[in-house]
Write a protein that holds these residues in place. Structure first.
Motif, PDB file in Angstrom:
ATOM      1  N   ASP A   1       0.960  -1.192   0.096  1.00 38.47           N
ATOM      2  CA  ASP A   1       0.057   0.033   0.018  1.00 38.47           C
ATOM      3  C   ASP A   1       0.842   1.049  -0.049  1.00 38.47           C
ATOM      4  O   ASP A   1       1.371   1.494   0.873  1.00 38.47           O
ATOM      5  N   LEU A   2       0.778   1.874  -1.097  1.00 38.61           N
ATOM      6  CA  LEU A   2       1.937   2.830  -1.297  1.00 38.61           C
ATOM      7  C   LEU A   2       1.195   4.139  -1.584  1.00 38.61           C
ATOM      8  O   LEU A   2       0.421   4.404  -2.345  1.00 38.61           O
ATOM      9  N   LEU A   3       1.630   5.127  -0.763  1.00 38.42           N
ATOM     10  CA  LEU A   3       1.150   6.614  -0.780  1.00 38.42           C
ATOM     11  C   LEU A   3       2.281   7.296  -1.316  1.00 38.42           C
ATOM     12  O   LEU A   3       3.524   7.534  -1.025  1.00 38.42           O
ATOM     13  N   CYS A   4       1.924   8.298  -2.349  1.00 39.27           N
ATOM     14  CA  CYS A   4       3.067   9.189  -2.889  1.00 39.27           C
ATOM     15  C   CYS A   4       2.392  10.570  -2.957  1.00 39.27           C
ATOM     16  O   CYS A   4       1.150  10.984  -3.416  1.00 39.27           O
ATOM     17  N   VAL A   5       3.060  11.361  -2.542  1.00 34.98           N
ATOM     18  CA  VAL A   5       2.926  12.867  -2.022  1.00 34.98           C
ATOM     19  C   VAL A   5       3.752  13.773  -3.002  1.00 34.98           C
ATOM     20  O   VAL A   5       5.185  13.671  -2.546  1.00 34.98           O
TER      21      VAL A   5
ATOM     22  N   GLY B   1       1.414  23.789  -6.492  1.00 30.40           N
ATOM     23  CA  GLY B   1       0.551  23.032  -5.829  1.00 30.40           C
ATOM     24  C   GLY B   1       1.158  21.444  -5.411  1.00 30.40           C
ATOM     25  O   GLY B   1       2.199  21.280  -5.570  1.00 30.40           O
ATOM     26  N   VAL B   2       0.373  20.675  -4.857  1.00 29.26           N
ATOM     27  CA  VAL B   2       0.488  19.308  -4.326  1.00 29.26           C
ATOM     28  C   VAL B   2      -0.465  18.278  -4.641  1.00 29.26           C
ATOM     29  O   VAL B   2      -1.722  18.560  -4.796  1.00 29.26           O
ATOM     30  N   GLY B   3       0.136  17.186  -5.166  1.00 31.73           N
ATOM     31  CA  GLY B   3      -0.855  16.041  -5.581  1.00 31.73           C
ATOM     32  C   GLY B   3      -0.413  14.795  -4.837  1.00 31.73           C
ATOM     33  O   GLY B   3       0.642  14.733  -4.213  1.00 31.73           O
ATOM     34  N   GLY B   4      -1.389  14.021  -5.189  1.00 34.82           N
ATOM     35  CA  GLY B   4      -1.200  12.579  -4.152  1.00 34.82           C
ATOM     36  C   GLY B   4      -1.861  11.486  -5.048  1.00 34.82           C
ATOM     37  O   GLY B   4      -2.772  11.395  -5.898  1.00 34.82           O
ATOM     38  N   ALA B   5      -1.244  10.355  -4.582  1.00 38.21           N
ATOM     39  CA  ALA B   5      -1.682   9.173  -5.296  1.00 38.21           C
ATOM     40  C   ALA B   5      -1.602   8.061  -4.570  1.00 38.21           C
ATOM     41  O   ALA B   5      -0.651   7.877  -3.515  1.00 38.21           O
ATOM     42  N   LEU B   6      -2.364   6.875  -4.595  1.00 44.71           N
ATOM     43  CA  LEU B   6      -2.310   5.812  -4.010  1.00 44.71           C
ATOM     44  C   LEU B   6      -2.291   4.316  -4.657  1.00 44.71           C
ATOM     45  O   LEU B   6      -3.087   4.273  -5.793  1.00 44.71           O
TER      46      LEU B   6
ATOM     47  N   ASP C   1       1.925   1.308   3.743  1.00 46.39           N
ATOM     48  CA  ASP C   1       3.278   0.543   4.305  1.00 46.39           C
ATOM     49  C   ASP C   1       4.303   1.161   3.671  1.00 46.39           C
ATOM     50  O   ASP C   1       5.821   1.124   4.449  1.00 46.39           O
ATOM     51  N   ARG C   2       4.341   2.632   2.913  1.00 39.43           N
ATOM     52  CA  ARG C   2       5.329   3.079   2.508  1.00 39.43           C
ATOM     53  C   ARG C   2       4.914   4.356   1.939  1.00 39.43           C
ATOM     54  O   ARG C   2       3.695   4.418   1.400  1.00 39.43           O
ATOM     55  N   ILE C   3       5.648   5.492   2.217  1.00 42.85           N
ATOM     56  CA  ILE C   3       5.222   6.815   1.684  1.00 42.85           C
ATOM     57  C   ILE C   3       6.620   7.173   0.967  1.00 42.85           C
ATOM     58  O   ILE C   3       7.553   7.249   1.226  1.00 42.85           O
ATOM     59  N   LEU C   4       6.020   7.843  -0.412  1.00 41.73           N
ATOM     60  CA  LEU C   4       7.143   8.558  -1.243  1.00 41.73           C
ATOM     61  C   LEU C   4       6.836   9.827  -1.425  1.00 41.73           C
ATOM     62  O   LEU C   4       5.777  10.191  -1.448  1.00 41.73           O
ATOM     63  N   LEU C   5       7.880  10.622  -1.479  1.00 40.68           N
ATOM     64  CA  LEU C   5       7.712  12.081  -1.584  1.00 40.68           C
ATOM     65  C   LEU C   5       8.705  12.491  -2.878  1.00 40.68           C
ATOM     66  O   LEU C   5       9.640  12.213  -2.977  1.00 40.68           O
ATOM     67  N   GLY C   6       8.056  13.478  -3.619  1.00 40.73           N
ATOM     68  CA  GLY C   6       8.552  14.041  -4.773  1.00 40.73           C
ATOM     69  C   GLY C   6       8.459  15.582  -4.810  1.00 40.73           C
ATOM     70  O   GLY C   6       7.968  16.296  -4.031  1.00 40.73           O
TER      71      GLY C   6
ATOM     72  N   LEU D   1      10.235   7.707   1.947  1.00 43.60           N
ATOM     73  CA  LEU D   1      11.429   7.708   0.948  1.00 43.60           C
ATOM     74  C   LEU D   1      11.325   9.029  -0.088  1.00 43.60           C
ATOM     75  O   LEU D   1      10.169   9.059  -0.480  1.00 43.60           O
ATOM     76  N   ALA D   2      12.268   9.249  -0.756  1.00 42.32           N
ATOM     77  CA  ALA D   2      12.173  10.203  -1.908  1.00 42.32           C
ATOM     78  C   ALA D   2      12.010   9.236  -3.307  1.00 42.32           C
ATOM     79  O   ALA D   2      12.455   8.096  -3.382  1.00 42.32           O
ATOM     80  N   CYS D   3      11.151   9.946  -4.157  1.00 45.30           N
ATOM     81  CA  CYS D   3      10.904   9.133  -5.422  1.00 45.30           C
ATOM     82  C   CYS D   3      12.427   9.130  -6.011  1.00 45.30           C
ATOM     83  O   CYS D   3      13.325   9.776  -6.067  1.00 45.30           O
ATOM     84  N   ALA D   4      12.498   7.819  -6.763  1.00 51.78           N
ATOM     85  CA  ALA D   4      13.888   7.380  -7.412  1.00 51.78           C
ATOM     86  C   ALA D   4      14.106   7.610  -8.749  1.00 51.78           C
ATOM     87  O   ALA D   4      15.220   7.911  -9.185  1.00 51.78           O
ATOM     88  N   LEU D   5      13.032   7.797  -9.575  1.00 50.56           N
ATOM     89  CA  LEU D   5      13.185   7.557 -10.841  1.00 50.56           C
ATOM     90  C   LEU D   5      13.374   9.148 -11.651  1.00 50.56           C
ATOM     91  O   LEU D   5      12.504  10.073 -11.148  1.00 50.56           O
TER      92      LEU D   5
END
Length: 410
Positions: A224-228, A234-239, A342-347, A380-384
């Motif tokens: 279950d991955l959350l990305c913000v 602005g700010v966006g999010g996704a799951l 179970d994990r959050i990614l920030l970009g 964690l930070a986005c990696a790609l």
């Protein structure tokens, strides 16, 4: 094809898509792993791998080298065919676009940026996007199987309309998917059959960041991955849930930018005040640090540079960073309470804030989330690089992953 192989392949036809996805996401580097993951016999896994190789999608190395000190015969190695087909992927942003050809495995084969003023008619920029893609296809000689588009707007389904392109001149409700498909047809970009135009797909750019990171980046292995993330503004999010992007009943889920983190804060374009969207984006950081924001299209770059050069030496920059970290932590704590990822990614700017003060962010999340559990969720930070492009490509690759044989037969 021999009768034995035909029989095995018929039994494994339903496994072609799952097998390709396992290789595509790096989870089946060998035939032995593929056999175990699919729960089939070694012979059936071999027939499935051979068929994917015959389709030009993967390569099978039947004689891999043996590492020093190991025993036994090494399993066949499975890899994406480096000369295989591609999809056309594109991202539109406030000051132009970027087009790319992306192969399986999320590998960018070729890319071309385009800087231009994005007019109110989406066809203007999408025509340029497709023209850039056509040039890349011509230069590389690759076979194109589909096309995907990332846009800075919620995209409603099933209509494929960009409902709120707030930082573009497009009118609300622009039918971007249909326009994209028409531009592809007009440019003569054909699909696997060689007769019909490729199908265009479109989705929100942050949704596609999350999808790409889950399959190929820092989110790989999360359930279950959350990305913000932030963009220019602005700010966006996704799951991502159980490996699939969660978009809700009509493609509009996870508008996390409109979570309130300061009830008395800045007015937001949604009609509220103090939303994450206006309290933790590059404009908020630059103004909190006492800097002139300048043109919108350069805000993210200026904010990142200011944070990098001024955090250690300029108290105003450091205070501004702490303010945004506190607001971001409050917003993430609320999302943890609701979603339990179970994990959050920030970009974007958020990943840079994580880098300068991860301890403070975790402390705020722990203080404001239920039972203090938010502070222990990995962030964690986005990696790609170009993750929105890779995510747009995933839209186009999905029909192939669902049924490789049907997709490639056109």
């Amino acid at each position: 094809m021999t009768p034995t192989r035909t029989t095995r392949l018929e039994r494994g036809r339903g496994a072609l898509g799952p097998a390709l996805e396992l290789v595509h996401t790096g989870r089946a580097p060998t035939r032995a792993v593929l056999t175990a993951e699919l729960g089939v016999t070694r012979a059936t896994a071999g027939a499935v791998a051979a068929e994917l190789e015959a389709l030009g999608l993967i390569t099978v190395d039947s004689r891999p080298g043996v590492a020093a000190g190991t025993q036994g015969r090494p399993s066949h190695r499975l890899s994406i065919d480096p000369d295989g087909p591609v999809v056309l992927a594109a991202q539109v942003h406030a000051d132009g676009f970027r087009a790319a050809l992306v192969g399986l495995g999320g590998r960018i084969v070729a890319t071309e940026p385009g800087a231009l003023t994005v007019e109110a008619d989406p066809a203007q920029v999408l025509t340029e996007v497709v023209n850039a893609g056509v040039r890349l296809l011509r230069e590389t000689g690759r076979r194109c199987l589909g096309a995907g588009l990332a846009v800075p707007s919620a995209v409603a389904e099933p209509e494929g309309t960009a409902l709120n392109p707030l930082h573009l001149a497009w009118p609300p409700g622009a039918p971007v998917r249909d326009i994209f498909t028409r531009c592809l047809a007009g440019a003569g970009v054909v699909g696997p059959s060689g007769d019909e135009p490729v199908t265009g797909h479109a989705a929100n750019d942050i949704n596609l960041v999350a999808l790409a990171e889950h399959r190929h980046g820092a989110g790989r292995g999360a359930r279950d991955l959350l990305c913000v993330a932030t963009g220019h503004r602005g700010v966006g999010g996704a799951l991502v849930l159980d490996g699939r992007l969660h978009t809700g009943s009509s493609g509009l889920a996870m508008e996390v930018g409109h979570l309130t983190v300061d009830p008395g804060g800045r007015p937001c374009h949604c009609g509220g005040r103090g939303c994450l969207d206006v309290e933790t984006d590059p404009l908020a950081f630059l103004e909190a640090a006492g800097r002139e924001p300048g043109p919108e299209t350069g805000m993210l770059r200026r904010a990142l540079e200011l944070l990098r050069t001024g955090y250690a030496t300029d108290p105003a920059v450091r205070d501004a960073a702490h303010l945004l970290v506190d607001r971001l932590g409050l917003g993430l704590a609320g999302l943890v309470n609701i979603l339990n990822p179970d994990r959050i990614l920030l970009g974007g700017l958020h990943s840079a804030l994580l880098e300068v003060d991860a301890e403070r962010l975790h402390a705020v999340m722990g203080e404001r989330s239920l039972w203090g559990r938010g502070g222990s969720v990995p962030v964690l930070a986005c990696a790609l690089e170009h993750s929105s492009l890779v995510g747009a490509a995933e839209l186009a690759w999905q029909p192939v992953l669902d049924d490789p044989m049907a997709a490639l037969s056109g």
